[in-house]
Design a protein around this motif. Structure first.
Motif, PDB file in Angstrom:
ATOM      1  N   HIS A 192       0.855  -1.189   0.000  1.00 14.20           N
ATOM      2  CA  HIS A 192       0.000   0.000   0.000  1.00 14.20           C
ATOM      3  C   HIS A 192       0.888   1.235   0.000  1.00 14.20           C
ATOM      4  O   HIS A 192       2.100   1.138   0.219  1.00 14.20           O
ATOM      5  N   VAL A 208      -4.192   1.373  -2.591  1.00 16.13           N
ATOM      6  CA  VAL A 208      -3.873  -0.057  -2.612  1.00 16.13           C
ATOM      7  C   VAL A 208      -4.060  -0.545  -4.047  1.00 16.13           C
ATOM      8  O   VAL A 208      -4.993  -0.110  -4.733  1.00 16.13           O
ATOM      9  N   LYS A 243      -7.668  -2.691   1.299  1.00 17.39           N
ATOM     10  CA  LYS A 243      -7.219  -4.006   0.849  1.00 17.39           C
ATOM     11  C   LYS A 243      -8.407  -4.936   0.627  1.00 17.39           C
ATOM     12  O   LYS A 243      -8.421  -5.735  -0.324  1.00 17.39           O
ATOM     13  N   ARG A 247      -9.457  -6.345  -3.034  1.00 15.87           N
ATOM     14  CA  ARG A 247      -9.637  -7.784  -3.228  1.00 15.87           C
ATOM     15  C   ARG A 247     -10.971  -8.082  -3.915  1.00 15.87           C
ATOM     16  O   ARG A 247     -11.045  -8.904  -4.829  1.00 15.87           O
TER      17      ARG A 247
END
Length: 255
Positions: A192, A208, A243, A247
């Motif tokens: 990050h 990120v 994050k 994802r």
């Protein structure tokens, strides 16, 4: 504008229009011949041939040993990029909104475009004092948390993307290549990037990377907030939420 210039402008637009027709015809009819293309779009063979030669030189079409045409590697890259970006925005928008509502701050999705970071999706909270964002707005890659995009490029590409002169925006902007390369290595290891006052003294941002189906970094998801209300504990929370959001977007793209 005189008649000659008007005619030149019209002719130029028509040439581009016909060139697009040629490209689309090749896309629809792989392994077509010059005569087939000329017949399909109602143009002369010499004119079509000039366009095909130009597009062949740029990799948009390729000619076989038997004289037929099909799409070239450049056209395939453009098609893949367009498809991915459309899917990227569609997938990212609800995730950006969900993330923005959780933190009550501005969220963005950015990609690399022509050596800069480009905002292609965003969410802004309703609060009066917020970071304003704009789809289509560009920012340099070396300043701010969008350098996460630079950090994940292959070394040779990364070296080419770093400009000779790094523009300074604030006293915190990195302006030497050595410092930037060291920071990019640290960002890649951390997964990050946190920026405090590199583009604006009043701004904190965290980014990120978002992964494509092949594991390459295709975009960056970001939270941007006024510095005065952003504590270290907020940044740690932002990193975790980003994050998770990255994802979800990556999974939507097939990663």
């Amino acid at each position: 504008m005189n008649d000659e210039r008007k005619q030149e402008k019209i002719s130029t637009v028509q040439a581009v229009d016909v060139c697009i027709d040629v490209l689309l015809d090749v896309a629809k009819n792989p392994d077509c011949r010059l005569a087939d293309i000329a017949r399909d779009i109602g143009e002369t063979k010499p004119r079509i041939l000039r366009m095909l030669r130009t597009m062949e030189r740029r990799g948009l079409v390729r000619k076989s040993s038997s004289g037929t045409y099909r799409l070239g590697n450049t056209a395939i890259v453009l098609g893949t990029a367009a498809s991915t970006q459309v899917d990227l925005v569609r997938i990212a928008n609800p995730i950006l909104e969900e993330l923005g509502q959780k933190v009550n701050e501005t969220t963005q999705l950015r990609i690399i475009d022509n050596g800069e970071s480009l905002c292609i999706a965003k969410f802004e909270p309703t609060r009066d004092l917020r970071v304003h964002s704009m789809i289509g707005r560009r920012r340099p890659l070396h300043a701010g948390s969008y350098k996460v995009l630079l950090a994940y490029l292959p070394p040779q590409v990364q070296a080419q993307m770093i400009p000779d002169k790094l523009e300074r925006f604030t006293a915190r902007t990195i302006t030497t290549r050595a410092r930037l390369e060291a920071e990019l290595k640290r960002v890649r290891e951390a997964g990050h990037c946190v920026s405090r006052g590199e583009v604006s003294d009043q701004l904190v941002s965290v980014s990120v990377p978002v992964l494509a189906f092949d594991g390459s970094v295709i975009a960056a998801v970001n939270i941007a907030a006024p510095a005065f209300r952003t504590q270290d504990s907020d940044i740690q929370r932002y990193i975790a939420l980003l994050k998770n959001a990255a994802r979800k977007i990556s999974e939507g793209l097939g990663w």
